[in-house]
Design a protein around this motif. Structure first.
Motif, PDB file in Angstrom:
ATOM      1  N   SER A 152      56.824  61.444  31.058  1.00  0.00           N
ATOM      2  CA  SER A 152      56.881  59.987  30.957  1.00  0.00           C
ATOM      3  C   SER A 152      58.235  59.570  30.395  1.00  0.00           C
ATOM      4  O   SER A 152      58.980  60.384  29.859  1.00  0.00           O
ATOM      5  CB  SER A 152      55.731  59.444  30.108  1.00  0.00           C
ATOM      6  OG  SER A 152      55.713  60.048  28.846  1.00  0.00           O
ATOM      7  N   CYS A 153      58.522  58.288  30.549  1.00  0.00           N
ATOM      8  CA  CYS A 153      59.811  57.766  30.119  1.00  0.00           C
ATOM      9  C   CYS A 153      59.600  56.503  29.296  1.00  0.00           C
ATOM     10  O   CYS A 153      58.917  55.577  29.728  1.00  0.00           O
ATOM     11  CB  CYS A 153      60.673  57.453  31.338  1.00  0.00           C
ATOM     12  SG  CYS A 153      62.326  56.867  30.914  1.00  0.00           S
ATOM     13  N   PRO A 205      61.237  44.918  37.637  1.00  0.00           N
ATOM     14  CA  PRO A 205      62.504  44.890  38.365  1.00  0.00           C
ATOM     15  C   PRO A 205      63.677  45.402  37.527  1.00  0.00           C
ATOM     16  O   PRO A 205      64.644  45.915  38.065  1.00  0.00           O
ATOM     17  CB  PRO A 205      62.701  43.414  38.729  1.00  0.00           C
ATOM     18  CG  PRO A 205      61.566  42.665  38.160  1.00  0.00           C
ATOM     19  CD  PRO A 205      60.639  43.604  37.489  1.00  0.00           C
ATOM     20  N   TYR A 206      63.568  45.270  36.223  1.00  0.00           N
ATOM     21  CA  TYR A 206      64.642  45.729  35.340  1.00  0.00           C
ATOM     22  C   TYR A 206      64.043  46.680  34.307  1.00  0.00           C
ATOM     23  O   TYR A 206      63.196  46.288  33.515  1.00  0.00           O
ATOM     24  CB  TYR A 206      65.329  44.548  34.656  1.00  0.00           C
ATOM     25  CG  TYR A 206      65.927  43.603  35.662  1.00  0.00           C
ATOM     26  CD1 TYR A 206      67.181  43.863  36.207  1.00  0.00           C
ATOM     27  CD2 TYR A 206      65.230  42.479  36.093  1.00  0.00           C
ATOM     28  CE1 TYR A 206      67.733  43.018  37.158  1.00  0.00           C
ATOM     29  CE2 TYR A 206      65.774  41.631  37.048  1.00  0.00           C
ATOM     30  CZ  TYR A 206      67.023  41.907  37.573  1.00  0.00           C
ATOM     31  OH  TYR A 206      67.553  41.080  38.516  1.00  0.00           O
ATOM     32  N   PHE A 207      64.476  47.931  34.357  1.00  0.00           N
ATOM     33  CA  PHE A 207      63.987  48.935  33.420  1.00  0.00           C
ATOM     34  C   PHE A 207      65.157  49.809  33.010  1.00  0.00           C
ATOM     35  O   PHE A 207      65.849  50.374  33.857  1.00  0.00           O
ATOM     36  CB  PHE A 207      62.886  49.795  34.040  1.00  0.00           C
ATOM     37  CG  PHE A 207      62.300  50.799  33.086  1.00  0.00           C
ATOM     38  CD1 PHE A 207      61.371  50.397  32.134  1.00  0.00           C
ATOM     39  CD2 PHE A 207      62.677  52.129  33.131  1.00  0.00           C
ATOM     40  CE1 PHE A 207      60.833  51.313  31.250  1.00  0.00           C
ATOM     41  CE2 PHE A 207      62.139  53.051  32.252  1.00  0.00           C
ATOM     42  CZ  PHE A 207      61.206  52.643  31.306  1.00  0.00           C
ATOM     43  N   ILE A 247      62.901  56.144  38.370  1.00  0.00           N
ATOM     44  CA  ILE A 247      61.945  56.077  37.268  1.00  0.00           C
ATOM     45  C   ILE A 247      60.988  54.915  37.429  1.00  0.00           C
ATOM     46  O   ILE A 247      59.792  55.068  37.299  1.00  0.00           O
ATOM     47  CB  ILE A 247      62.683  56.009  35.913  1.00  0.00           C
ATOM     48  CG1 ILE A 247      63.377  57.342  35.688  1.00  0.00           C
ATOM     49  CG2 ILE A 247      61.714  55.688  34.787  1.00  0.00           C
ATOM     50  CD1 ILE A 247      64.118  57.475  34.422  1.00  0.00           C
ATOM     51  N   CYS A 248      61.490  53.785  37.734  1.00  0.00           N
ATOM     52  CA  CYS A 248      60.654  52.586  37.818  1.00  0.00           C
ATOM     53  C   CYS A 248      60.863  51.963  39.195  1.00  0.00           C
ATOM     54  O   CYS A 248      61.433  50.883  39.323  1.00  0.00           O
ATOM     55  CB  CYS A 248      61.021  51.625  36.690  1.00  0.00           C
ATOM     56  SG  CYS A 248      59.742  50.450  36.301  1.00  0.00           S
ATOM     57  N   LEU A 307      55.490  59.333  34.848  1.00  0.00           N
ATOM     58  CA  LEU A 307      56.248  59.801  36.006  1.00  0.00           C
ATOM     59  C   LEU A 307      55.556  60.903  36.793  1.00  0.00           C
ATOM     60  O   LEU A 307      55.911  61.139  37.941  1.00  0.00           O
ATOM     61  CB  LEU A 307      57.632  60.288  35.570  1.00  0.00           C
ATOM     62  CG  LEU A 307      58.510  59.246  34.898  1.00  0.00           C
ATOM     63  CD1 LEU A 307      59.816  59.864  34.454  1.00  0.00           C
ATOM     64  CD2 LEU A 307      58.750  58.077  35.823  1.00  0.00           C
ATOM     65  N   GLY A 308      54.627  61.615  36.192  1.00  0.00           N
ATOM     66  CA  GLY A 308      53.948  62.668  36.930  1.00  0.00           C
ATOM     67  C   GLY A 308      53.571  63.841  36.054  1.00  0.00           C
ATOM     68  O   GLY A 308      53.652  63.779  34.829  1.00  0.00           O
ATOM     69  N   GLU A 309      53.146  64.903  36.722  1.00  0.00           N
ATOM     70  CA  GLU A 309      52.703  66.123  36.035  1.00  0.00           C
ATOM     71  C   GLU A 309      53.383  67.334  36.657  1.00  0.00           C
ATOM     72  O   GLU A 309      53.753  67.305  37.832  1.00  0.00           O
ATOM     73  CB  GLU A 309      51.189  66.276  36.154  1.00  0.00           C
ATOM     74  CG  GLU A 309      50.418  65.185  35.462  1.00  0.00           C
ATOM     75  CD  GLU A 309      48.913  65.373  35.558  1.00  0.00           C
ATOM     76  OE1 GLU A 309      48.441  66.167  36.402  1.00  0.00           O
ATOM     77  OE2 GLU A 309      48.197  64.716  34.784  1.00  0.00           O
ATOM     78  N   CYS A 310      53.530  68.376  35.852  1.00  0.00           N
ATOM     79  CA  CYS A 310      54.103  69.636  36.314  1.00  0.00           C
ATOM     80  C   CYS A 310      53.303  70.799  35.724  1.00  0.00           C
ATOM     81  O   CYS A 310      52.784  70.695  34.617  1.00  0.00           O
ATOM     82  CB  CYS A 310      55.560  69.768  35.880  1.00  0.00           C
ATOM     83  SG  CYS A 310      56.675  68.881  36.951  1.00  0.00           S
ATOM     84  N   PRO A 311      53.262  71.915  36.437  1.00  0.00           N
ATOM     85  CA  PRO A 311      52.486  73.061  35.962  1.00  0.00           C
ATOM     86  C   PRO A 311      53.197  73.940  34.935  1.00  0.00           C
ATOM     87  O   PRO A 311      52.590  74.848  34.393  1.00  0.00           O
ATOM     88  CB  PRO A 311      52.201  73.845  37.244  1.00  0.00           C
ATOM     89  CG  PRO A 311      53.347  73.515  38.137  1.00  0.00           C
ATOM     90  CD  PRO A 311      53.736  72.103  37.803  1.00  0.00           C
TER      91      PRO A 311
END
Length: 185
Positions: free
Chosen positions: A38-39, A90-92, A82-83, A60-64
């Motif tokens: 995550s961010c 719209p702005y991150f 990322i966004c 953002l996701g998962e990894c093993p």
């Protein structure tokens, strides 16, 4: 009859040692997977003033694996990916990348600057962790007392960067080893 003695081979390991050193830690680690990426950043709906922006964590996701999570996170930052969903802000402005295990324990974190992640070295001892918690708390207290919105956010951000070193004790050695590898730099 001549008694025979066998010299222990340096490569021989007892089954108990293999279980204790390799199998059981791997099984325990697998219970903590997948790792979540995550961010933390500053989001807003317009490019205007800082007063209308707010802190937001984007999943953002998962990894093993920790290695895969580091690579996936670095790739997302390098691509500016990322966004980017249609329902996103719209702005991150990404600030800190986080990798956590299934129990939401910190595996690794890093500050995002100029399109790269500066992974923070995990604390080495509990005493060092206590010092960081004390300093981060002091910074957050200063942020609470500060009237200027931008100054308060800057203090909270400095505290969060410090706290990025507070890797869970289970993951400290793994994370420190990963940061020694050339691709993590």
């Amino acid at each position: 009859m001549i008694p025979m003695t066998f010299a222990r081979s340096e490569t021989f390991r007892s089954i108990g040692h293999i279980l204790a050193a390799d199998v059981l830690p791997a099984l325990y680690r697998s219970q903590k997977l997948p790792l979540r990426i995550s961010c933390l950043g500053v989001a807003s709906y317009d490019a205007g003033d800082d007063a209308n922006s707010f802190d937001r964590v984007i999943q953002l996701g998962e990894c093993p694996s920790p290695e895969g999570a580091i690579q996936a996170a670095a790739l997302r930052v390098a691509r500016g990916d990322i966004c980017t969903r249609p329902d996103s802000f719209p702005y991150f402005q990404p600030r800190i990348m986080l990798i956590q295990d299934r129990d939401q324990r910190l595996v690794l974190a890093g500050e995002i600057r100029a399109g790269i992640i500066l992974w923070q070295q995990p604390v080495a001892t509990d005493a060092e962790a206590r010092r960081i918690v004390t300093e981060a708390s002091r910074l957050r207290g200063m942020a609470f007392r500060t009237l200027a919105h931008a100054d308060a956010r800057a203090l909270r951000y400095r505290a969060a960067v410090l706290e990025a070193r507070l890797v869970d004790p289970f993951w400290r050695e793994t994370s420190a080893d990963l940061l020694r590898l050339p691709q993590a730099a």
